[in-house]
Design a protein around this motif. Structure first.
Motif, PDB file in Angstrom:
ATOM      1  N   ASP A 213       0.819  -1.210   0.000  1.00 37.19           N
ATOM      2  CA  ASP A 213       0.000   0.000   0.000  1.00 37.19           C
ATOM      3  C   ASP A 213       0.853   1.261   0.000  1.00 37.19           C
ATOM      4  O   ASP A 213       0.434   2.304  -0.515  1.00 37.19           O
ATOM      5  CB  ASP A 213      -0.929   0.015   1.215  1.00 37.19           C
ATOM      6  N   GLU A 214       2.077   1.184   0.535  1.00 38.27           N
ATOM      7  CA  GLU A 214       2.897   2.379   0.694  1.00 38.27           C
ATOM      8  C   GLU A 214       4.171   2.388  -0.139  1.00 38.27           C
ATOM      9  O   GLU A 214       4.639   3.456  -0.535  1.00 38.27           O
ATOM     10  CB  GLU A 214       3.286   2.548   2.162  1.00 38.27           C
TER      11      GLU A 214
ATOM     12  N   ARG B 148       8.318   5.204  -2.463  1.00 40.69           N
ATOM     13  CA  ARG B 148       6.937   5.212  -1.998  1.00 40.69           C
ATOM     14  C   ARG B 148       6.004   5.254  -3.206  1.00 40.69           C
ATOM     15  O   ARG B 148       6.308   5.870  -4.233  1.00 40.69           O
ATOM     16  CB  ARG B 148       6.667   6.412  -1.090  1.00 40.69           C
ATOM     17  N   THR B 149       4.845   4.617  -3.072  1.00 39.45           N
ATOM     18  CA  THR B 149       3.899   4.579  -4.182  1.00 39.45           C
ATOM     19  C   THR B 149       3.176   5.912  -4.374  1.00 39.45           C
ATOM     20  O   THR B 149       2.598   6.143  -5.434  1.00 39.45           O
ATOM     21  CB  THR B 149       2.845   3.480  -3.945  1.00 39.45           C
ATOM     22  N   ASP B 150       3.218   6.779  -3.348  1.00 37.80           N
ATOM     23  CA  ASP B 150       2.485   8.043  -3.438  1.00 37.80           C
ATOM     24  C   ASP B 150       3.361   9.213  -3.884  1.00 37.80           C
ATOM     25  O   ASP B 150       2.969  10.367  -3.754  1.00 37.80           O
ATOM     26  CB  ASP B 150       1.826   8.363  -2.090  1.00 37.80           C
ATOM     27  N   THR B 151       4.553   8.934  -4.386  1.00 35.26           N
ATOM     28  CA  THR B 151       5.435  10.001  -4.843  1.00 35.26           C
ATOM     29  C   THR B 151       6.161   9.560  -6.103  1.00 35.26           C
ATOM     30  O   THR B 151       6.473   8.373  -6.265  1.00 35.26           O
ATOM     31  CB  THR B 151       6.468  10.371  -3.756  1.00 35.26           C
TER      32      THR B 151
END
Length: 206
Positions: A89-90, A118-121
């Motif tokens: 997830d991260e 990270r998957t969110d950046t």
């Protein structure tokens, strides 16, 4: 927990130089006609296990050397390229390697790297390993364990790749042979120690 989300492969057995992108879920079923390449994908996971236990050259020899592994042989294809992406997830880890044809009908590792972040950046980090080597450096331990942690995680996942093939249940098959009761720590690929494995792990299975 990181899980395999996709694999990109080119030049391996029946997968041509244009490559193939395969996406994975928690459970995956391969369906196709004979000769479609199902067994070749399974063989790829077997190679990954050998690569991460220092046995790549052994696997190549067992596979009848490089010409039997390269798409249409070394005269048509000189390298195998693969990228595996693992995600949670991260975080994500992306492992890439290139195997090139070498003297003696062998394959050597001409490129090996880890990309992680990270998957969110959109930002990510890279770790590049030695090239022109016979065996993978992915599992190599460095003094700075934190710096090498992505490689250690991916190596641990790939070491866990197991291929089991014991559809032969005839009277002379390995699965029907006697085995030592202590030989049950892990299930062998040919099922030769199935009874010992079930006995030792019965409390877990049942």
């Amino acid at each position: 927990m990181l899980k395999l989300s996709e694999i990109s492969i080119s030049g391996f057995k029946s997968i041509n130089k244009n490559g193939q992108l395969i996406r994975f879920n928690d459970i995956n079923v391969l369906i196709g006609a004979n000769g479609a390449g199902k067994s070749n994908l399974v063989s790829f996971f077997s190679m990954l296990n050998y690569m991460n236990t220092g046995g790549l050259q052994n696997w190549i020899a067992k596979s009848n050397f490089a010409n039997s592994v390269l798409f249409l042989g070394s005269k048509n294809t000189t390298r195998i390229e693969a990228t595996l992406r693992f995600e949670s997830d991260e975080y994500f880890d992306k492992y890439k390697f290139v195997l090139s044809h070498a003297a003696g009908d062998r394959l050597i590792i001409n490129e090996e790297s880890i990309e992680y972040g990270r998957t969110d950046t959109p930002n990510s980090n890279f770790k590049i390993f030695d090239f022109g080597v016979k065996e993978s450096n992915l599992a190599q331990r460095f003094d700075n364990i934190k710096e090498n942690q992505p490689a250690i995680i991916v190596s641990s996942i790939l070491k866990g790749c197991r291929v089991y093939q014991f559809h032969d249940t005839s009277s002379t098959s390995n699965v029907r042979n006697q085995s030592y009761i202590e030989d049950g720590r892990y299930l062998r690929s040919d099922g030769g120690n199935l009874s010992a494995f079930l006995y030792i792990n019965s409390s877990v299975i049942f």
